[in-house]
Design a protein around this motif. Structure first.
Motif, PDB file in Angstrom:
ATOM      1  N   GLU A  24      -2.488   2.284   5.013  1.00  0.00           N
ATOM      2  CA  GLU A  24      -2.387   3.428   4.085  1.00  0.00           C
ATOM      3  C   GLU A  24      -2.226   2.945   2.637  1.00  0.00           C
ATOM      4  O   GLU A  24      -2.680   3.564   1.699  1.00  0.00           O
ATOM      5  CB  GLU A  24      -1.161   4.240   4.529  1.00  0.00           C
ATOM      6  N   ASN A  25      -1.549   1.789   2.486  1.00  0.00           N
ATOM      7  CA  ASN A  25      -1.261   1.248   1.144  1.00  0.00           C
ATOM      8  C   ASN A  25      -2.077  -0.007   0.852  1.00  0.00           C
ATOM      9  O   ASN A  25      -1.624  -0.888   0.122  1.00  0.00           O
ATOM     10  CB  ASN A  25       0.221   0.903   1.046  1.00  0.00           C
ATOM     11  N   ASP A  67      -3.416  -5.205   5.095  1.00  0.00           N
ATOM     12  CA  ASP A  67      -2.665  -4.823   3.899  1.00  0.00           C
ATOM     13  C   ASP A  67      -3.355  -5.289   2.612  1.00  0.00           C
ATOM     14  O   ASP A  67      -3.174  -4.666   1.567  1.00  0.00           O
ATOM     15  CB  ASP A  67      -1.255  -5.424   3.963  1.00  0.00           C
ATOM     16  N   ARG A 109      -4.206  -2.974  -0.454  1.00  0.00           N
ATOM     17  CA  ARG A 109      -4.515  -3.500  -1.787  1.00  0.00           C
ATOM     18  C   ARG A 109      -5.861  -4.210  -1.686  1.00  0.00           C
ATOM     19  O   ARG A 109      -6.018  -5.115  -0.836  1.00  0.00           O
ATOM     20  CB  ARG A 109      -3.466  -4.520  -2.226  1.00  0.00           C
ATOM     21  N   GLY A 117      -2.203   5.729  -0.570  1.00  0.00           N
ATOM     22  CA  GLY A 117      -1.513   4.711  -1.370  1.00  0.00           C
ATOM     23  C   GLY A 117      -2.382   3.508  -1.696  1.00  0.00           C
ATOM     24  O   GLY A 117      -1.881   2.490  -2.171  1.00  0.00           O
ATOM     25  N   PHE A 119       6.495  -1.197   2.231  1.00  0.00           N
ATOM     26  CA  PHE A 119       5.777  -0.269   3.085  1.00  0.00           C
ATOM     27  C   PHE A 119       5.561  -0.954   4.422  1.00  0.00           C
ATOM     28  O   PHE A 119       5.556  -2.167   4.516  1.00  0.00           O
ATOM     29  CB  PHE A 119       4.453   0.223   2.479  1.00  0.00           C
ATOM     30  N   ARG A 124       1.313   1.724  -7.394  1.00  0.00           N
ATOM     31  CA  ARG A 124       0.350   2.814  -7.190  1.00  0.00           C
ATOM     32  C   ARG A 124      -0.480   3.112  -8.443  1.00  0.00           C
ATOM     33  O   ARG A 124      -1.685   3.299  -8.394  1.00  0.00           O
ATOM     34  CB  ARG A 124       1.146   4.065  -6.809  1.00  0.00           C
ATOM     35  N   ARG A 153      -8.902   6.724  -1.780  1.00  0.00           N
ATOM     36  CA  ARG A 153      -7.812   7.709  -1.687  1.00  0.00           C
ATOM     37  C   ARG A 153      -8.339   9.072  -1.257  1.00  0.00           C
ATOM     38  O   ARG A 153      -7.778   9.707  -0.364  1.00  0.00           O
ATOM     39  CB  ARG A 153      -7.098   7.835  -3.039  1.00  0.00           C
ATOM     40  N   ASN A 198      -3.819   1.337  -9.787  1.00  0.00           N
ATOM     41  CA  ASN A 198      -5.131   1.568  -9.172  1.00  0.00           C
ATOM     42  C   ASN A 198      -6.225   1.622 -10.234  1.00  0.00           C
ATOM     43  O   ASN A 198      -6.105   2.323 -11.238  1.00  0.00           O
ATOM     44  CB  ASN A 198      -5.087   2.908  -8.410  1.00  0.00           C
TER      45      ASN A 198
END
Ligand code: NAP
Length: 263
Positions: free
Chosen positions: A152-153, A102, A155, A207, A94, A247, A200, A250
């Protein structure tokens, strides 16, 4: 070219995260310490050595203080916006524009009056533990989201413990020591489940993946020298887990070797 935020980076497991991550010059690392006026010479020398030089940024963030976390989020915004945007895709499938975070590793924590059972809880210690180990990680994520700094993604790894597992406590593993600490880690676990959904839905980060990590029993000031794992071993395993998250992971509770830990 991923960007990492790691709390409690001046010693123990946090410092080892910086050591390993700083070996890749592609990583931008925000290494957070409780106070920049306190000794953090090991981190400083790590940051100024090797190829990591310009990629490790030492910033102040006291996870027990809302104003400190808020100030850090503002500093992170100006720092990240001053960094140039890479043009290539990150190794993670990504895209990171170099201005978004990130990975957040909520590592900083305290274990006050570890000898106390639940019949001897020291009120101030319990409240300080909740503030540092639970509210701090929650507000760090919230304030960075408010500053629109999360990818957006993103962690988010919240550092828990086997002592935060209700199931393991029921089974009597680890005895009943560290009552206040284990209560705070169980609360952190529940916070993580809320965050896994809320980032989310409310946060709009479709993501995002939030997980809880048990680093194992590690030789640090907190773990003691009798612990079974070196920080190097534990962190290497944790990074493998973190970098492999999908994904659907989560809201998971993982051990440093990648297995699931019972709630
Ligand atoms: N070691 C183990 O066996 C073990 C096992 C299970 C879970 N864990 C978890 O792993 C994480 C790291 O543990 P560790 O063994 O590396 O602990 P450690 O050696 O005691 O280091 C704790 C780190 O957290 C920082 N910290 C504490 N309170 C803070 C605050 N208010 N603001 C900012 N930073 C703060 C400390 O900074 P200062 O130097 O300024 O105090 C230090 O950098 C913790 O979440 C811990 O609960 C560890």
């Amino acid at each position: 070219m991923p960007t990492y935020v790691i709390t409690g980076a001046n010693r123990g497991i946090g410092l080892e995260f910086i050591r390993q991550l700083s070996q890749s010059p592609d990583n931008t690392i925000l290494a957070l310490v409780r106070s920049t006026s306190k000794d953090h010479s090991a981190l400083k020398s790590l940051a100024s050595s090797s190829s990591s030089n310009s990629h490790v940024h030492i910033l102040e963030c006291d996870t027990s203080s809302l104003s400190s976390i808020r100030d850090f989020a503002k500093s992170a915004r100006s720092l990240l916006s001053s960094l140039s945007s890479p043009s290539s895709l990150s190794s993670l499938s990504f895209e990171s524009d170099g201005k978004k975070i990130d990975y957040i590793i909520n590592n900083a924590a305290i274990n006050l009056s570890p000898q106390n059972s639940s019949l001897q809880l020291a009120p101030d210690d319990l409240l300080t533990s909740i503030k540092t180990n639970v509210l701090g990680p929650a507000k760090l994520v919230e304030f960075l989201l408010q500053q629109e700094l999360l990818s957006e993604n993103v962690r988010v790894q919240n550092m828990s413990s086997g002592l935060g597992s209700l199931q393991r406590t029921v089974e009597g593993e680890g005895g009943r020591q560290c009552a206040g600490y284990s209560i705070s880690k169980a609360a952190l676990n529940m916070l993580s489940l809320h965050l896994a959904g809320d980032l989310r839905r409310e946060g709009g980060l479709k993501g995002a993946v939030v997980v809880v990590m048990d680093p194992g029993w590690v030789r640090t000031d907190m773990g003691g020298q009798g612990a079974v794992l070196s920080p190097e071993e534990s962190v290497r395993g944790q990074l493998k887990v973190l970098h492999g998250l999908e994904r659907e992971d989560n809201g998971g509770f993982f051990g440093w070797e990648g297995g699931r830990v019972p709630w």
